[in-house]
Scaffold this active site. Sequence first.
Site, PDB file in Angstrom:
ATOM      1  N   LYS A 161       0.825  -1.212   0.000  1.00 10.35           N
ATOM      2  CA  LYS A 161       0.000   0.000   0.000  1.00 10.35           C
ATOM      3  C   LYS A 161       0.859   1.262   0.000  1.00 10.35           C
ATOM      4  O   LYS A 161       0.568   2.219  -0.710  1.00 10.35           O
ATOM      5  CB  LYS A 161      -0.925   0.031   1.217  1.00 10.35           C
ATOM      6  N   HIS A 166     -18.366  -6.220   2.856  1.00  7.63           N
ATOM      7  CA  HIS A 166     -17.295  -5.872   1.919  1.00  7.63           C
ATOM      8  C   HIS A 166     -17.210  -6.828   0.744  1.00  7.63           C
ATOM      9  O   HIS A 166     -16.200  -6.892   0.052  1.00  7.63           O
ATOM     10  CB  HIS A 166     -15.942  -5.784   2.634  1.00  7.63           C
ATOM     11  N   GLU A 224      -7.847  10.544   7.875  1.00  4.53           N
ATOM     12  CA  GLU A 224      -8.283  10.701   6.478  1.00  4.53           C
ATOM     13  C   GLU A 224      -9.602  11.438   6.449  1.00  4.53           C
ATOM     14  O   GLU A 224     -10.392  11.343   7.391  1.00  4.53           O
ATOM     15  CB  GLU A 224      -8.537   9.317   5.842  1.00  4.53           C
ATOM     16  N   ARG A 248      -5.761  -8.652 -11.562  1.00  3.99           N
ATOM     17  CA  ARG A 248      -6.300  -9.915 -12.074  1.00  3.99           C
ATOM     18  C   ARG A 248      -7.593  -9.643 -12.815  1.00  3.99           C
ATOM     19  O   ARG A 248      -8.068  -8.516 -12.850  1.00  3.99           O
ATOM     20  CB  ARG A 248      -6.621 -10.848 -10.901  1.00  3.99           C
TER      21      ARG A 248
END
Lengths: 164, 524
Positions: free
Chosen positions: B128, B247, B212, B304
């Site tokens: 990340k 999720h 954030e 992918r």
Amino acid sequence: MTYEVLIDGNNYRLELDRLEGRWLCRLDGREIEVDAVLPRPDVLSLRIGNKAYEVKCERVANEVHFWVGSARFAAQVRDPRSLRGRVRAVDDQGPRKLTAPMPGKIVRVLVRPGTEVEAGAGVLVVEAMKMQNEIKSPKKGTIQKILVAEGAAVNAGDVLAIVE
Amino acid sequence: MGAAVGPTPRCLMFKKILIANRGEIAVRVIRACHEMGIAAVAVYSDVDRAALHVRKADEAYPIGAPPATESYLNIDKILDVAARSGADAIHPGYGFLSENAKFARACVDAGVKFIGPTAAAMDAMGSKTRARQAMERAGVPFVPGTSRGLESFEQAEQVATGIGYPVMLKAAAGGGGKGMRLVHASKDLKSALDGARSEAERSFGDSEVYIEKAILNPRHIEIQILADEHGNTVYLGERECSLQRRHQKVVEEAPSPMVDPEMRRQMGAVAVRVAEAAGYTNAGTVEFLVDQQKNFYFLEMNTRLQVEHPVTELVTGLDLVHLQIRIAAGERLPVTQDDVTIRGHAIECRIYAEDPDNNYFPSPGKITLLLAPSGPGIRRDSGMYEGWTVPMDYDPLLAKLIGYGTDRNQAIGRLTRALNEYFVGGIKTNISLFRRILRHPDFLSAKLDTGFLDRMLKQKDDVQLDSCTHPAAVEVAVIAAGMFAVLGPAAAGPSERVSADGSSGKASKAASQWKNAAHQEAMR
């Protein structure tokens, strides 16, 4: 043929007789015009008057479900002339079995035999498809027996524990 | 596209591809291989011997015990099959080894082409922090905030004021919502920061917390990209994936109802920059969070093929698996960005083996009856068949049902019609969930965000209750129950059996009586 059909606690008396290529149908004594074709096992094309239905029959564990559109009906069909038609009463007083709702693996046993449990208390955890499902006690009582060990593989319907 | 651009000469295209996966995606890739005249090699674990992908392949090899670590995730076993079968490429599907850089590297070492990006590109996207640095240099928008841990309350206050409330505090080592705090106003910041820190310390042994901007009711929109090995990258429009549970995506559609051509161009350009910054090749997906004001922020890149790739295929007319194979074989992209157009609307439902009446827990077991939809605008990518026992060992995705139409309304109408045709008996599926979603007023008016499904599931499903208690439906069920008993295979015996073609079932009375007993048992 005469059947008793039990759906949602209501008992319906259904008479079906074949006469000269047509069905004579009486539902609780009321005559209904029906026509049925079984195009393949478990699928019925049914006409009631001129209304058409495709009804599916699904056998799961020890229940039979009939699907009319997206509505599902759990039904018991009994032939009153048959001795097989007895219905076991569900006894809330006596011991109750906890069964596996799906095939899976026992990942945890949460209580020991002799433990007092409330209705809805978790007794075991079964894992299938990476998801854990807690098996809860159906009644308040005492755990009489745990019949499986952690790590055991179980099939749907297997008895896992007994609550008294 | 110049002279050297055409399709791979027959002699250079792969002759045999190993599919290192199972379920519907393995079947999907096998089909693409056969369409291109390439032999397909399946691998299977002990519980998958009877799986559909094994039936459809040209060769099939057992690779061990059901746990994925001993079979579908076992690099040595899969490369051993590649060598034994003489496969010249491996398609990893999605999940399992598809985003495993070590596997991509091992394929290179073994001299087998990995159909996907390079290990280096996966590594760049997998980390990340490294991904973020490279992306920031490329001018990719991130959710505003600190990428490093906060040093003091004063710093937190300063940053929060700078980016504007509401803000989200997140544990640097976090996951699963632990150490996360939503803060609406500066007066709540101090206690939230202390709470997040101590929770992060308790959960992860690391109290580092960063800040954030909080995106309330975000949408999840992703851009499909394709990149060849000659430096060409295109984007194939977006997919709206805001309908999620835990999720996990449940419904996806293309195009997104909120994205207009200008926004698509902007997001597409950013996605191409992300791919180019990572030296990305083959098919990939750049995920964005989008707020209510249509600001979009980079989330991550999936290196992918995605589960939901069919909606993009339907609206672009491109076959992503064919293109993945052709890119891996060294071809240049057969389309330029200007060639890519979005036509019509497609919506996908992920059909899972899970029980809507039991909190969507998995429901493996034997499929006793399968009635599959077809007809205009319907695509079904399925890994199941009637009589197959869904194993309990893997992800519960059974099939994907995709509806296509000239516009969103027609796609919804076709998909709803197809869902009503779809019947899977013997196990529980989430098909009824999609009927609810597709008639929900917020879905119909495209008011979608990642909280949609949780909100919908808290509401009572009034339609379901209505139809269950509808007296006419009960009557139909009662009559059907009797008719099944009379007409069913078990019903032969003394009364005459009348089947569909009008013939009577007297033929094998002994067998019928045996079945009769079983049927009576089942009917009890």
